[in-house]
Each structure stands twice: as C-alpha cells, then as structure tokens.
Design an enzyme around this catalytic site. Structure first.
Site, short mmCIF file in Angstrom:
data_model
loop_
_atom_site.label_atom_id
_atom_site.label_comp_id
_atom_site.label_asym_id
_atom_site.label_seq_id
_atom_site.Cartn_x
_atom_site.Cartn_y
_atom_site.Cartn_z
N GLU A 96 0.83 -1.35 -0.03
CA GLU A 96 0.08 0.05 0.06
C GLU A 96 0.67 1.33 0.02
O GLU A 96 1.79 1.37 0.46
CB GLU A 96 -1.00 0.10 1.32
CG GLU A 96 -1.84 -1.20 1.26
CD GLU A 96 -2.40 -1.39 2.71
OE1 GLU A 96 -3.65 -1.85 2.33
OE2 GLU A 96 -2.23 -0.70 3.52
N CYS A 109 3.58 8.42 0.94
CA CYS A 109 3.97 7.59 2.06
C CYS A 109 4.06 6.30 1.14
O CYS A 109 3.09 5.72 0.87
CB CYS A 109 2.93 7.65 3.20
SG CYS A 109 3.40 6.41 4.44
N CYS A 116 6.52 -6.97 7.84
CA CYS A 116 7.64 -6.22 8.28
C CYS A 116 7.97 -7.39 9.50
O CYS A 116 7.38 -7.99 10.16
CB CYS A 116 7.15 -5.15 9.11
SG CYS A 116 8.37 -4.13 9.73
N CYS A 120 6.64 -4.60 16.15
CA CYS A 120 6.16 -3.47 17.00
C CYS A 120 4.84 -3.54 17.55
O CYS A 120 4.04 -3.70 16.84
CB CYS A 120 6.55 -2.08 16.35
SG CYS A 120 8.16 -1.67 15.82
N CYS A 123 1.70 -1.54 15.68
CA CYS A 123 1.77 -1.48 14.46
C CYS A 123 0.92 -2.46 13.84
O CYS A 123 1.17 -3.72 13.94
CB CYS A 123 3.21 -1.38 13.84
SG CYS A 123 3.08 -1.00 12.16
N CYS A 338 -0.58 6.11 9.91
CA CYS A 338 0.75 5.52 10.40
C CYS A 338 0.50 4.26 11.17
O CYS A 338 -0.71 4.22 11.79
CB CYS A 338 1.11 6.38 11.38
SG CYS A 338 1.92 8.01 10.83
N1 SAH Z 1 9.70 0.73 9.89
C1 SAH Z 1 9.70 2.30 9.86
C2 SAH Z 1 8.86 2.85 8.98
C3 SAH Z 1 7.35 2.46 8.99
S1 SAH Z 1 6.41 2.95 10.41
C4 SAH Z 1 9.83 2.77 11.35
O1 SAH Z 1 9.55 2.09 12.32
O2 SAH Z 1 9.80 4.12 11.51
C5 SAH Z 1 6.03 4.72 10.27
C6 SAH Z 1 5.88 5.64 11.37
O3 SAH Z 1 4.34 5.09 12.01
C7 SAH Z 1 6.78 5.04 12.56
O4 SAH Z 1 7.00 6.23 13.42
C8 SAH Z 1 5.94 4.24 13.19
O5 SAH Z 1 6.22 4.03 14.53
C9 SAH Z 1 4.54 4.85 13.41
N2 SAH Z 1 3.30 3.89 13.44
C10 SAH Z 1 3.16 2.58 13.69
N3 SAH Z 1 1.96 2.34 13.97
C11 SAH Z 1 1.25 3.36 14.50
C12 SAH Z 1 0.12 3.53 14.99
N4 SAH Z 1 -0.84 2.59 15.40
N5 SAH Z 1 -0.31 4.93 14.99
C13 SAH Z 1 0.70 5.87 15.17
N6 SAH Z 1 1.85 5.61 14.45
C14 SAH Z 1 2.03 4.55 14.31
#
Ligand code: SAH
Length: 349
Positions: A96, A109, A116, A120, A123, A338
């Site tokens: 996406e 984006c 991944c 985390c 996420c 995000c």
């Molecule tokens: N792997 C990379 C890029 C992808 S995530 C990284 O970790 O930076 C892009 C951004 O979205 C990151 O800062 C991540 O922590 C944030 N993100 C992930 N899940 C989220 C959520 N549920 N709410 C808000 N931000 C989130």
C-alpha cells in the site's frame, strides 16, 4: 542445457547500473542515460514507446530486459482527501501507498517491504509478519504510479518511507530505490524532501548517512529501555542510549535535524516524567520531535491519550526548546494512517 534466461528488471537499475548493463549488450553509455530517462517518464510501459531508439536497439532491449509495472487493485479515498492505493505485485502479494494532500503540495507515504519483521506492538503491519523484500523497482514504481494518480500537474514534493516495512532491513534494494528517486533524470526528488523512517537499526543507519543525503526520522516512542523494549523488540538489540549515541554521530547535512517520532499511547509512554526524560535524552542532538497520537487499529489494544494531555506532553518539549509538532494522522477512516497499513489481515485492505 535447458536454461531459462533471466530478464533484467530495468527499473531496478540505477542510472550507473543501467549504463553498465547496456555496455554489456554492446550499446554506448549515453544510451543508458536516454533509457533511464525513458524508464521514469509517466505513462511508459513498453520499449515501443521509446522513439529515440532504433528498431534493432528496441528488439535487443526487449530480448534482455523488462519494464516492470505495478497493478493498482484498489483506491480508497478518505474524507480528508487522503488516498490509499493498494498494489498487487507479480506474485500476488499486496502493498500500500498513501497520497497525502497538504496545503500546497502532496506527500507520498511509500512501503519498503511486504509485511515487516520488526514486530512493534502498536503497528498493524507487524501483524502480517515479514513476507518479502521489495525490489528497487517495486519501491520506486509506487511513487511513479502515485504521481500519475495525483495528476501530472500536482506538486508531488515529499516522500516519506513510513508505509509498510522497515526500509533499513532491505538496505541494498532500498538505497538503489533512493538513488533512482533522487536522480534528476529519474524522479528528481530533492534529498531534503525524502525522509527515511527507521525503528533504529544502528549499523545500517550509519551506513545510510555515509552513502547518501536524505532526511532521517527515528521511531523512538519511549525514552527508556523498559518502555521501549516492551513496544519495540528491536530495542533489545539496539537500546535507547546506543541509538541516541549513533544519532549524535550521524552525518547530518548542514542545518538539518533528525526527526524523532513519538507515538503517544495512553498510560504507556505519555507521562510527563517520560516527556522530561525525553528532553534529557535528546540533549546535544540536532532534533525535532513529531508527536503522533496513537492511531487505533481494529486488532490493537492501545488507546490514544486525550487531547489536553497531548498538549501538556508537547509543552514540556517546547519549553525545552525543541520544535515539536503534533502530527495528526490523515486517512484514519480508510486505515491509511501511520501504522495502519497491513495489506490484508482478515479481509481488510
Ligand atoms: N519501519 C519504519 C517505518 C514504518 S512505520 C519505522 O519504524 O519508522 C512509520 C511510522 O508510523 C513510525 O514512526 C511508526 O512507529 C508509526 N506507527 C506505527 N503504528 C502506529 C500507530 N498505530 N499509530 C501511530 N503511528 C504508528
């Protein structure tokens, strides 16, 4: 011997690689420049369209190379104008990209992997697990197709790698993609306008800084190992102090700063003492902070703090002199914000 010849994925080659590839076919280097330019023009998907090349040259290219494209299988438009594109890859995986309209320009984006591996806790992409790396062409084509989709007279100015995947865990392909995106004969994005967001894989992060000039964003999300370790498994390998030491060492272009992303999750990392600790930890780093109110997702337990509290957290950072913005995520209603990109979990796109 029955050998199937692999065709070269020409859109995965940087300009330099393309020149070398053409030389191996006996064509002169300046042809590489021309071919590279053709490959990154919107609307091109066949060698037949490349009128500067003779018929023989086109046949030769066709025999040895392919022009990859991505198939758009869904378009979702949010009430705030954000648009999410779902692409189907050749092997039927989905990725996406998100087109985010700002006041005077558009930000894209993009994704760097299918799924991944970083796991985390907050996420949605993590729930997919890791599926596979994206090739350089699959990364850059997201931008090309988004530009076509946004309309060629739209000012598509910024790219953030905050879609699916951890870009630095796909380092070799990713850096090629960056070179193509920032080549003036490629997609010609300015290095200041391309942001790589990472969960903090230190060796690759430092290597990136040595090899290429881009904007760096670190997903920090907590100032202490205990909290960060619970949210982000990568913290066990690269703890907070090591990560911040690497940030101090990172080669930053003049007048640039590192962006620290900090998702605010209610009762987990949003206390004012954590805000104060964050201030202490960032000391000496040219930093700015993006606070991201947690985007709730269908499968995620965490909650977003209330607005008053977010403002208090921000104030601690502002009072300490850090530029701190609250990044209101766009496109939440279509799961385009995000951490909400997940290809396909339980039938969602
Ligand atoms: N792997 C990379 C890029 C992808 S995530 C990284 O970790 O930076 C892009 C951004 O979205 C990151 O800062 C991540 O922590 C944030 N993100 C992930 N899940 C989220 C959520 N549920 N709410 C808000 N931000 C989130």
């Amino acid at each position: 011997m029955n050998q199937i010849k692999q065709l070269a994925d020409l859109r995965s080659l940087t300009r330099k690689d393309l020149e070398a590839w053409l030389a191996s076919l006996g064509l002169p280097a300046y042809r590489g420049r021309q071919l590279f330019r053709w490959l990154w023009r919107p609307g091109i998907d066949s060698f037949g369209q490349m009128t500067e090349f003779s018929k023989e040259a086109r046949c030769l290219l066709e025999k040895h190379g392919v022009i990859n494209t991505l198939k758009i299988v869904r378009r979702l438009v949010s009430e705030d104008g954000t648009k999410k594109l779902v692409f189907e890859l050749d092997d039927k995986h989905y990725i996406e990209s998100v087109i985010i309209p700002e006041k005077k320009h558009v930000t894209l984006c993009l994704s760097s992997q299918v799924g991944c591996a970083m796991g985390c806790a907050f996420c949605r992409t993590a729930l997919m697990g890791f599926v596979r790396q994206l090739s350089p062409s699959e990364i850059v084509l997201q931008a090309l197709h988004c530009i076509e989709e946004a309309g060629l007279d739209t000012n598509v100015r910024n790219i953030v790698f905050m879609g699916m995947g951890e870009p630095l865990a796909n380092y070799d392909n990713f850096i090629k993609a960056l070179r193509i995106l920032m080549d003036n004969l490629g997609l010609d994005f300015s290095s200041r306008r391309v942001t790589v967001s990472t969960c903090g894989i230190i060796p690759q992060m430092l290597k990136l800084g040595e090899e290429i000039d881009v904007s760096l964003a670190i997903s920090l999300h907590a100032p202490d190992d205990e909290t960060r370790g619970k949210l982000m498994p990568i913290n066990k390998k690269y703890p907070v102090d090591d990560l911040l030491a690497a940030c101090r060492q990172y080669r930053l272009a003049p007048r640039r700063r590192i962006t620290f992303e900090y998702i605010l999750i209610k009762g987990v990392n949003d206390s004012l003492s954590q805000a104060k600790e964050l201030v202490r930890k960032l000391h000496g780093i040219k930093a700015k902070v993006n606070l991201i109110p947690f985007n709730e997702g269908p499968e995620l337990e965490f909650r977003c703090p209330d607005w008053q509290h977010i403002l208090l957290f921000q104030k601690v950072l502002l009072d300490a002199g850090y530029t701190t913005i609250i990044r209101k995520s766009k496109g939440r209603d279509i799961l385009a914000a995000c951490g909400q990109l997940a290809g396909k979990i339980k039938g969602h796109f």
